[in-house]
Design a protein around this motif. Structure first.
Motif, PDB file in Angstrom:
ATOM      1  N   ASP A 292      -2.144   4.490   2.784  1.00 57.83           N
ATOM      2  CA  ASP A 292      -2.066   3.897   4.119  1.00 57.83           C
ATOM      3  C   ASP A 292      -2.520   4.900   5.180  1.00 57.83           C
ATOM      4  O   ASP A 292      -3.237   4.551   6.115  1.00 57.83           O
ATOM      5  CB  ASP A 292      -0.620   3.451   4.380  1.00 57.83           C
ATOM      6  N   ASN A 293      -2.145   6.183   5.022  1.00 59.56           N
ATOM      7  CA  ASN A 293      -2.577   7.220   5.969  1.00 59.56           C
ATOM      8  C   ASN A 293      -4.090   7.405   5.913  1.00 59.56           C
ATOM      9  O   ASN A 293      -4.740   7.588   6.940  1.00 59.56           O
ATOM     10  CB  ASN A 293      -1.863   8.547   5.672  1.00 59.56           C
TER      11      ASN A 293
ATOM     12  N   LYS B 119      -6.646   6.775   9.061  1.00 55.77           N
ATOM     13  CA  LYS B 119      -7.489   7.851   9.563  1.00 55.77           C
ATOM     14  C   LYS B 119      -8.964   7.480   9.529  1.00 55.77           C
ATOM     15  O   LYS B 119      -9.732   7.899  10.378  1.00 55.77           O
ATOM     16  CB  LYS B 119      -7.258   9.138   8.755  1.00 55.77           C
ATOM     17  N   SER B 120      -9.361   6.721   8.535  1.00 54.20           N
ATOM     18  CA  SER B 120     -10.783   6.383   8.410  1.00 54.20           C
ATOM     19  C   SER B 120     -11.176   5.243   9.340  1.00 54.20           C
ATOM     20  O   SER B 120     -12.358   5.007   9.551  1.00 54.20           O
ATOM     21  CB  SER B 120     -11.115   6.016   6.965  1.00 54.20           C
ATOM     22  N   GLY B 121     -10.222   4.520   9.884  1.00 55.63           N
ATOM     23  CA  GLY B 121     -10.531   3.435  10.812  1.00 55.63           C
ATOM     24  C   GLY B 121     -10.887   2.132  10.131  1.00 55.63           C
ATOM     25  O   GLY B 121     -11.547   1.290  10.734  1.00 55.63           O
ATOM     26  N   LEU B 122     -10.475   1.936   8.895  1.00 54.47           N
ATOM     27  CA  LEU B 122     -10.787   0.715   8.158  1.00 54.47           C
ATOM     28  C   LEU B 122      -9.780  -0.410   8.406  1.00 54.47           C
ATOM     29  O   LEU B 122      -9.974  -1.509   7.949  1.00 54.47           O
ATOM     30  CB  LEU B 122     -10.851   1.005   6.650  1.00 54.47           C
ATOM     31  N   TYR B 123      -8.756  -0.128   9.103  1.00 55.69           N
ATOM     32  CA  TYR B 123      -7.720  -1.134   9.308  1.00 55.69           C
ATOM     33  C   TYR B 123      -8.286  -2.198  10.175  1.00 55.69           C
ATOM     34  O   TYR B 123      -8.069  -3.246  10.391  1.00 55.69           O
ATOM     35  CB  TYR B 123      -6.432  -0.533   9.864  1.00 55.69           C
TER      36      TYR B 123
ATOM     37  N   VAL C  85       0.849  -1.181   0.000  1.00 51.92           N
ATOM     38  CA  VAL C  85       0.000   0.000   0.000  1.00 51.92           C
ATOM     39  C   VAL C  85       0.892   1.241   0.000  1.00 51.92           C
ATOM     40  O   VAL C  85       1.874   1.327   0.730  1.00 51.92           O
ATOM     41  CB  VAL C  85      -0.913   0.003   1.250  1.00 51.92           C
ATOM     42  N   ASP C  86       0.520   2.187  -0.816  1.00 52.07           N
ATOM     43  CA  ASP C  86       1.237   3.455  -0.884  1.00 52.07           C
ATOM     44  C   ASP C  86       1.079   4.176   0.452  1.00 52.07           C
ATOM     45  O   ASP C  86       0.084   4.019   1.152  1.00 52.07           O
ATOM     46  CB  ASP C  86       0.650   4.296  -2.025  1.00 52.07           C
ATOM     47  N   LYS C  87       2.085   4.943   0.835  1.00 52.99           N
ATOM     48  CA  LYS C  87       2.056   5.659   2.121  1.00 52.99           C
ATOM     49  C   LYS C  87       0.838   6.567   2.248  1.00 52.99           C
ATOM     50  O   LYS C  87       0.194   6.608   3.293  1.00 52.99           O
ATOM     51  CB  LYS C  87       3.329   6.499   2.287  1.00 52.99           C
ATOM     52  N   ALA C  88       0.498   7.294   1.202  1.00 57.42           N
ATOM     53  CA  ALA C  88      -0.642   8.215   1.269  1.00 57.42           C
ATOM     54  C   ALA C  88      -1.937   7.430   1.470  1.00 57.42           C
ATOM     55  O   ALA C  88      -2.793   7.813   2.274  1.00 57.42           O
ATOM     56  CB  ALA C  88      -0.717   9.044  -0.010  1.00 57.42           C
TER      57      ALA C  88
END
Length: 61
Positions: A52-53, A57-61, A47-50
């Protein structure tokens, strides 16, 4: 003449008696097939860093 006919009949019956026979039969025991299969898989996601951020932030992890 009669001897030839009798000889042909005897020879014909002897040839018929010597013919091979083929028999197709089902086996008396069931057929067992053992398959030892091991399936390993590995999934790699880069996943690209952007991106991934955004996901963090969205809480999908």
């Amino acid at each position: 003449m009669i001897r030839q006919v009798i000889a042909i009949m005897i020879l014909g019956s002897a040839l018929i008696g010597c013919s091979p026979t083929v028999k197709v039969q089902t086996p008396s025991e069931p057929i067992n097939i053992n398959l030892n299969v091991k399936i390993d898989h590995e999934i790699n996601i880069k996943v690209d860093k952007a991106l991934d951020n955004i996901i963090n932030k969205s809480g999908l992890y």
